[in-house]
Write a protein that holds these residues in place. Structure first.
Motif, PDB file in Angstrom:
ATOM      1  N   ALA A 117      40.725 -82.714 102.655  1.00  0.00           N
ATOM      2  CA  ALA A 117      41.685 -83.559 103.025  1.00  0.00           C
ATOM      3  C   ALA A 117      42.592 -82.967 104.181  1.00  0.00           C
ATOM      4  O   ALA A 117      43.039 -83.370 105.112  1.00  0.00           O
ATOM      5  N   LEU A 118      42.741 -81.604 103.888  1.00  0.00           N
ATOM      6  CA  LEU A 118      43.930 -81.043 104.707  1.00  0.00           C
ATOM      7  C   LEU A 118      43.304 -80.688 106.181  1.00  0.00           C
ATOM      8  O   LEU A 118      43.863 -81.010 107.304  1.00  0.00           O
ATOM      9  N   LEU A 119      41.944 -80.612 106.171  1.00  0.00           N
ATOM     10  CA  LEU A 119      41.290 -80.411 107.503  1.00  0.00           C
ATOM     11  C   LEU A 119      41.182 -81.783 108.132  1.00  0.00           C
ATOM     12  O   LEU A 119      41.620 -81.912 109.516  1.00  0.00           O
ATOM     13  N   GLN A 120      41.102 -83.007 107.492  1.00  0.00           N
ATOM     14  CA  GLN A 120      40.917 -84.096 108.213  1.00  0.00           C
ATOM     15  C   GLN A 120      42.318 -84.630 108.514  1.00  0.00           C
ATOM     16  O   GLN A 120      42.394 -85.594 109.447  1.00  0.00           O
ATOM     17  N   ALA A 121      43.324 -83.947 107.895  1.00  0.00           N
ATOM     18  CA  ALA A 121      44.613 -84.497 108.359  1.00  0.00           C
ATOM     19  C   ALA A 121      45.421 -83.597 109.539  1.00  0.00           C
ATOM     20  O   ALA A 121      46.362 -84.275 110.046  1.00  0.00           O
ATOM     21  N   VAL A 122      44.476 -82.945 110.218  1.00  0.00           N
ATOM     22  CA  VAL A 122      44.609 -82.144 111.387  1.00  0.00           C
ATOM     23  C   VAL A 122      44.214 -82.578 112.590  1.00  0.00           C
ATOM     24  O   VAL A 122      42.955 -82.748 112.613  1.00  0.00           O
ATOM     25  N   ASP A 123      45.286 -83.220 113.488  1.00  0.00           N
ATOM     26  CA  ASP A 123      44.755 -83.537 114.627  1.00  0.00           C
ATOM     27  C   ASP A 123      44.364 -82.433 115.628  1.00  0.00           C
ATOM     28  O   ASP A 123      45.221 -81.991 116.394  1.00  0.00           O
ATOM     29  N   ARG A 124      43.078 -81.921 115.722  1.00  0.00           N
ATOM     30  CA  ARG A 124      42.978 -80.581 116.290  1.00  0.00           C
ATOM     31  C   ARG A 124      42.842 -80.755 117.870  1.00  0.00           C
ATOM     32  O   ARG A 124      43.218 -79.990 118.588  1.00  0.00           O
ATOM     33  N   LYS A 125      42.698 -82.069 118.160  1.00  0.00           N
ATOM     34  CA  LYS A 125      42.494 -82.185 119.716  1.00  0.00           C
ATOM     35  C   LYS A 125      43.662 -82.625 120.359  1.00  0.00           C
ATOM     36  O   LYS A 125      43.968 -81.949 121.475  1.00  0.00           O
ATOM     37  N   ALA A 126      44.583 -83.029 119.402  1.00  0.00           N
ATOM     38  CA  ALA A 126      46.179 -83.099 120.132  1.00  0.00           C
ATOM     39  C   ALA A 126      46.699 -81.660 120.067  1.00  0.00           C
ATOM     40  O   ALA A 126      47.344 -81.251 121.253  1.00  0.00           O
ATOM     41  N   ILE A 127      46.329 -80.792 119.246  1.00  0.00           N
ATOM     42  CA  ILE A 127      46.813 -79.229 119.168  1.00  0.00           C
ATOM     43  C   ILE A 127      46.419 -78.723 120.668  1.00  0.00           C
ATOM     44  O   ILE A 127      47.010 -78.024 121.341  1.00  0.00           O
ATOM     45  N   ILE A 128      44.802 -78.823 120.896  1.00  0.00           N
ATOM     46  CA  ILE A 128      44.328 -78.270 121.815  1.00  0.00           C
ATOM     47  C   ILE A 128      45.034 -78.749 123.376  1.00  0.00           C
ATOM     48  O   ILE A 128      45.190 -77.769 124.066  1.00  0.00           O
ATOM     49  N   VAL A 184      47.884 -75.702 122.827  1.00  0.00           N
ATOM     50  CA  VAL A 184      47.074 -74.578 123.146  1.00  0.00           C
ATOM     51  C   VAL A 184      46.903 -74.723 124.825  1.00  0.00           C
ATOM     52  O   VAL A 184      46.623 -73.582 125.618  1.00  0.00           O
ATOM     53  N   GLU A 185      46.952 -75.751 125.267  1.00  0.00           N
ATOM     54  CA  GLU A 185      46.815 -76.105 126.916  1.00  0.00           C
ATOM     55  C   GLU A 185      45.202 -75.519 127.307  1.00  0.00           C
ATOM     56  O   GLU A 185      44.282 -75.427 126.998  1.00  0.00           O
ATOM     57  N   GLY A 186      45.538 -74.802 128.546  1.00  0.00           N
ATOM     58  CA  GLY A 186      44.378 -73.945 128.973  1.00  0.00           C
ATOM     59  C   GLY A 186      43.790 -72.590 128.401  1.00  0.00           C
ATOM     60  O   GLY A 186      42.876 -71.943 128.869  1.00  0.00           O
ATOM     61  N   GLU A 203      53.440 -71.875 117.172  1.00  0.00           N
ATOM     62  CA  GLU A 203      53.784 -73.379 117.376  1.00  0.00           C
ATOM     63  C   GLU A 203      52.598 -74.033 116.596  1.00  0.00           C
ATOM     64  O   GLU A 203      52.661 -75.234 116.190  1.00  0.00           O
ATOM     65  N   ILE A 204      51.151 -73.638 116.585  1.00  0.00           N
ATOM     66  CA  ILE A 204      50.135 -74.225 116.094  1.00  0.00           C
ATOM     67  C   ILE A 204      50.596 -74.267 114.681  1.00  0.00           C
ATOM     68  O   ILE A 204      50.444 -75.455 113.805  1.00  0.00           O
ATOM     69  N   THR A 205      50.929 -73.380 113.840  1.00  0.00           N
ATOM     70  CA  THR A 205      51.547 -73.327 112.565  1.00  0.00           C
ATOM     71  C   THR A 205      52.305 -74.456 112.072  1.00  0.00           C
ATOM     72  O   THR A 205      52.323 -75.387 111.222  1.00  0.00           O
ATOM     73  N   GLU A 206      53.420 -74.565 113.075  1.00  0.00           N
ATOM     74  CA  GLU A 206      54.510 -75.446 112.761  1.00  0.00           C
ATOM     75  C   GLU A 206      53.872 -76.952 113.093  1.00  0.00           C
ATOM     76  O   GLU A 206      54.133 -78.132 112.407  1.00  0.00           O
ATOM     77  N   VAL A 216      41.069 -74.226 108.749  1.00  0.00           N
ATOM     78  CA  VAL A 216      41.008 -74.958 109.702  1.00  0.00           C
ATOM     79  C   VAL A 216      40.938 -74.416 110.849  1.00  0.00           C
ATOM     80  O   VAL A 216      41.689 -73.453 111.394  1.00  0.00           O
ATOM     81  N   PRO A 217      39.732 -74.372 111.715  1.00  0.00           N
ATOM     82  CA  PRO A 217      39.493 -73.816 112.873  1.00  0.00           C
ATOM     83  C   PRO A 217      40.305 -74.464 113.956  1.00  0.00           C
ATOM     84  O   PRO A 217      39.985 -75.418 114.415  1.00  0.00           O
ATOM     85  N   VAL A 218      41.246 -73.703 114.696  1.00  0.00           N
ATOM     86  CA  VAL A 218      42.093 -74.518 115.573  1.00  0.00           C
ATOM     87  C   VAL A 218      41.939 -74.375 117.057  1.00  0.00           C
ATOM     88  O   VAL A 218      41.482 -75.517 117.671  1.00  0.00           O
ATOM     89  N   TYR A 219      41.610 -73.052 117.350  1.00  0.00           N
ATOM     90  CA  TYR A 219      40.965 -73.012 118.702  1.00  0.00           C
ATOM     91  C   TYR A 219      40.185 -71.742 118.912  1.00  0.00           C
ATOM     92  O   TYR A 219      40.212 -70.689 118.261  1.00  0.00           O
ATOM     93  N   ASN A 220      39.247 -71.817 119.970  1.00  0.00           N
ATOM     94  CA  ASN A 220      38.391 -70.621 120.245  1.00  0.00           C
ATOM     95  C   ASN A 220      39.010 -69.900 121.596  1.00  0.00           C
ATOM     96  O   ASN A 220      39.280 -70.967 122.293  1.00  0.00           O
ATOM     97  N   THR A 221      39.538 -68.715 121.552  1.00  0.00           N
ATOM     98  CA  THR A 221      39.891 -68.357 122.485  1.00  0.00           C
ATOM     99  C   THR A 221      39.049 -68.213 123.872  1.00  0.00           C
ATOM    100  O   THR A 221      37.795 -68.456 123.744  1.00  0.00           O
ATOM    101  N   LYS A 222      39.829 -67.940 124.946  1.00  0.00           N
ATOM    102  CA  LYS A 222      39.017 -67.967 126.568  1.00  0.00           C
ATOM    103  C   LYS A 222      39.491 -66.631 126.917  1.00  0.00           C
ATOM    104  O   LYS A 222      40.495 -66.163 126.887  1.00  0.00           O
TER     105      LYS A 222
END
Lengths: 307, 533
Positions: free
Chosen positions: B295-306, B310-312, B384-387, B497-503
């Motif tokens: 449920a916690l994973l599904q509640a996270v809008d990961r696309k919006a965070i990226i 996270v932007e570029g 920022e991601i945490t918040e 909750v995997p948030v982003y893959n670094t570049k």
């Protein structure tokens, strides 16, 4: 005089002992383990333990303190944790850059500050005075890392006259020295102004003028000499201030001095290197203060007679 | 000898050759390579040393990757390629035999041979303290000389990841003569076999390397490379603009969009090896219930965070591993647990959590409160991601209390046996690019705190068994399949909750040609780079 100097030098010993203790205690208290930082996210507990033992970090603080003092007495400042090089070597590489930067900045601060202050005092509330007071307020309020970046943008980017950073030629020294000197110029200018103004209101200055001494001589001989003690004290204090400011300035301008070394040591929790660097800073501070104290006697004979 | 145990180097080389020819033909004569010139690189800090024995961080690795060479290495596509070895053969589950390239000499004239390989391994494992990379080398025990150009690498137990481990840039070889002669001095003046030779290191100012005219392979194009230290981010960007620098390491993220639009600069990017995530402590209720974690994973809008935070700087992760890692498999988060607040709430209702008077979910009088530890600035945008996630959880009635601490504190606390936080924000990089490195350390039940890095407290006998089998096997096809299975199980068990893959991002002036960024941050290969000015 000699006894005075000796006594002052002896007094530095407890000061340095205290400084070292505070540094070691602080490093002990702030979170972060130098070994964990050195070995990264995925080091095993066993490896960490081996490194800690190798570095003597498994010993209690008191033992490390006494041991370190024993080393320092023999002139050995130990080896840096991260680079495993003699700290003496690292300090030897870094201190000339810092001395160069602070000496030039101090000279600049003293010259420009005192000159501006005197001119302001001679013509108080003139346009020059108002401008200098306004700009000194600005100089005092702006942090050096900000003025540094602004100067880089203006003089290295928009008008490509000076290098962005690094060392090499006298041109490399201009921006960092000016950046570092600005707050001190402001302080010294304000202090000189008020100090000279005060003296100019004294009776003996009026007497001097009354007996027909030229204005230039009044200012240079009577006023300035008497106004010099507070100014000199401030310049001495600024020397310490500049060494502190050098930490930030050196970072902005990629200047390879002691300040950068200290920042690096703090981030890496390299307490051996940090202790060495702090020791140098503390000693420099003590010596500068001593020089300032001695020069009081030269400027005002009453001081040395009492001492 | 089994068929798979031989790596088809020649076939790869031919294919790569054909491809390269094709590209050259397409590019045409306008991009003819030019020899010569000095490439100036600005980076934030000076290295610890220039020898992997004591330096495993980027500032040193960027330099010695061009001076010292490993037996085998990973190219930009993360495939294994020969370097100082011409071929290898698996002799037994605990022994791999490498044939060394003949006629290679170190920069000081010492011949490179099996004894030189053994020298470095002995130095790495037998000195006190051991090499800093020794703990990354798994159960590798050492090297045994077979003949002058043949060496066996021996492990204490069967060790599947041995190839990727041997391909780590740390396992590269300095001249034994130089190390013996210079002692600690060798750490600051590396003598290798690589396409560049070390020239000088002025502490906190610059390091210079120059082309090795006697290199055994294709010679470097640049005359010299100067690595300058510029700690201040803004100053690094200005140095690039004024032409004082050609390449910036760690460019300012905020300024990247402007530089992308400017034809005078090129932003080089590759997905890195690190995933930044928010972890779930499965030992602490209510996170011991998999439905709550899902449920916690599904509640996270990961696309919006990226897109917005996270932007570029990163891309959406598709696994707990990065795509460049051997054994990576798409874990299908978007199909399994897409962002869906209604679904998340439904899952929590199923698990017995109902909204209380203040909007916070509760069960049996207990509120759904989570205790979370995080840091700011260790990984890009971690605070920022945490918040943001904290807020997203609030919207489904979960009250997460975040405590921000310094990174080292979070790191140490999360490895204690009595770690009592529900969540933590962290990053994990697969340093040797082999799934074993990440999956075994983080999900095998023997690695639960305080032994290893299993911070989630995950304990699944099936996963243990798969991970053990994959570690023991030296059949890479079989290993890949086993790691795929592990990732499928982990996806359903929802531990992060995997948030982003670094570049990996490097910024250069557009006059810098031929540079190809590597997914491993440390692998800054400059031997094909040239300057068009």
């Amino acid at each position: 005089m000699l006894i005075f100097v000796l006594r002052r030098l002896l007094l530095t010993i407890p000061v340095l002992l205290g400084v070292l203790f505070v540094v070691m205690l602080t490093m002990e208290l702030i979170p972060g383990d130098p070994v964990a930082l050195m070995l990264g996210d995925a080091a095993t507990k066993e490896t960490i333990a081996r490194f800690r033992e190798h570095l003597g970090l498994d010993r209690p603080l008191a033992v490390r303190y006494v041991r370190y003092l024993g080393q320092v007495v023999t002139g050995d400042l130990g080896r840096s944790i991260q680079q495993n090089r003699p700290v003496v070597d690292e300090l030897a590489e870094a201190w000339p850059a810092t001395v160069q930067l602070t000496v030039v900045a101090l000279a600049l601060a003293a010259l420009v500050g005192v000159a501006t202050g005197i001119v302001s005092a001679i013509w108080p509330n003139s346009l020059f005075d108002s401008l200098s007071r306004l700009s000194s307020l600005f100089g005092l309020s702006m942090p050096v890392f900000w003025t540094g970046l602004v100067l880089i943008v203006v003089f290295a980017f928009w008008l490509p006259l000076l290098p962005v950073g690094g060392v090499g030629s006298p041109a490399h020294l201009v921006l960092p020295a000016v950046t570092l000197a600005l707050p001190s110029i402001a302080m010294i200018a304000r202090m000189t102004r008020s100090s000279v103004l005060e003296v100019l209101r004294e009776d003996y200055v009026r007497t001097a003028r009354a007996k027909g001494v030229g204005e230039r001589f009044v200012v240079a001989k009577h006023a300035l000499r008497n106004a010099a003690i507070p100014i000199l004290t401030l310049v001495g204090l600024q020397a310490g201030q500049l060494m502190g400011g050098a930490v930030l300035t050196e970072t902005v301008f990629a200047w390879p001095g002691l300040g950068r070394l200290m920042v690096k040591a703090i981030f890496a929790r390299d307490y051996v290197l940090l202790q060495g660097a702090v020791l140098i800073f503390a000693m420099a501070f003590v010596v500068i203060n001593l020089i300032v104290d001695l020069s009081y006697g030269v400027l005002d004979p009453r001081v040395s007679r009492q001492g | 000898m089994r068929k798979w145990s031989r790596l088809p180097f020649p076939i790869r080389a031919v294919l790569a050759g054909i491809l390269a020819l094709g590209l050259v033909a397409l590019a045409g004569p306008a991009d003819a390579q030019k020899r010569g010139g000095t490439l100036t690189i600005v980076r934030p800090t000076d290295p610890v040393s220039l020898d992997p024995h004591t330096e495993t961080t980027a500032p040193g690795a960027w330099v010695y990757y061009n001076v010292l060479e490993p037996l085998i290495y990973l190219d930009e596509k993360m495939t294994i390629q020969p370097r100082l070895a011409t071929s290898y053969e698996v002799m037994s589950p605990t022994k791999v035999r490498f044939k060394l390239r003949p006629g290679v000499k170190f920069h000081d004239g010492t011949p490179f041979n099996a004894a030189a390989v053994k020298f470095t391994f002995d130095r790495a494992f037998k000195s006190t303290p051991p090499a800093r990379w020794a703990s990354l080398a798994g159960p590798i025990a050492g090297a045994e000389v077979v003949d002058d150009l043949t060496v066996d690498i021996v492990t204490k137990e069967p060790y599947g990841p041995i190839l990727r481990t041997m391909a780590m840039l740390y396992v590269s070889f300095p001249s034994p003569t130089a190390v013996q002669k210079l002692g600690d001095g060798a750490l600051r003046a590396p003598v290798g076999t690589g396409p560049f030779k070390f020239v000088e290191w002025k502490t906190n100012t610059q390091i210079v390397i120059e082309r090795n005219p006697d290199y055994w392979g294709e010679k470097a194009l640049l005359d010299r490379v100067v690595f300058k230290v510029v700690p201040e981010e803004g100053a690094r960007m200005i140095a690039l603009q004024t032409g004082d620098a050609d390449m910036v390491m760690f460019p300012s993220p905020a300024q990247l969009p402007t530089f992308r639009k400017d034809a005078k600069y090129v932003v080089h990017e590759a997905p890195g090896l690190r995933v930044v995530y928010i972890g779930f402590n499965t030992k602490l209720p209510p996170l011991d219930d998999v439905r709550v974690r899902q449920a916690l994973l599904q509640a996270v809008d990961r696309k919006a965070i990226i897109e917005n935070i996270v932007e570029g700087l990163g891309v959406a992760p598709k696994s707990y591993l990065s795509p460049g890692v051997f054994g990576y498999k798409d874990m299908q988060f978007d199909q399994l647990f897409p962002f869906d607040r209604a679904k998340a709430k439904a899952l929590l209702t199923q698990a017995g959590w109902t909204p209380g008077p203040d909007g916070i979910l509760q069960k049996g009088g207990q509120k759904l409160t989570l205790n979370w530890i995080a840091q700011r600035g260790r990984y890009p945008k971690d605070g920022e991601i945490t918040e943001a996630v904290q807020q997203m959880w609030k919207e489904i009635g979960v009250d997460a209390k975040v405590e921000f601490r310094e990174w080292a504190t979070v790191f140490n606390e999360s490895l204690q046996v009595d770690f009592a936080r529900h969540n933590w924000t962290f990053g994990w990089a697969t340093t040797n690019a082999d799934a074993d490195y990440s999956l075994f350390a983080q999900y095998h039940s023997t690695q639960v705190r305080p032994v290893g890095f299993n911070r989630t407290g995950y304990n699944n006998p099936k996963v243990d068994q798969l991970l053990e089998a994959a570690r023991r096997s030296l059949n890479q096809t079989e290993r890949e399949k086993l790691y795929g299975e592990v990732q499928d199980i982990l996806a359903k068990d929802t531990l992060w909750v995997p948030v982003y893959n670094t570049k990996e991002i490097v910024l250069t002036r557009s006059t810098v040609k031929g540079f190809v960024i590597h997914p491993v941050e440390y692998n800054l290969g400059l031997w094909k780079t040239w300057l068009d000015k």
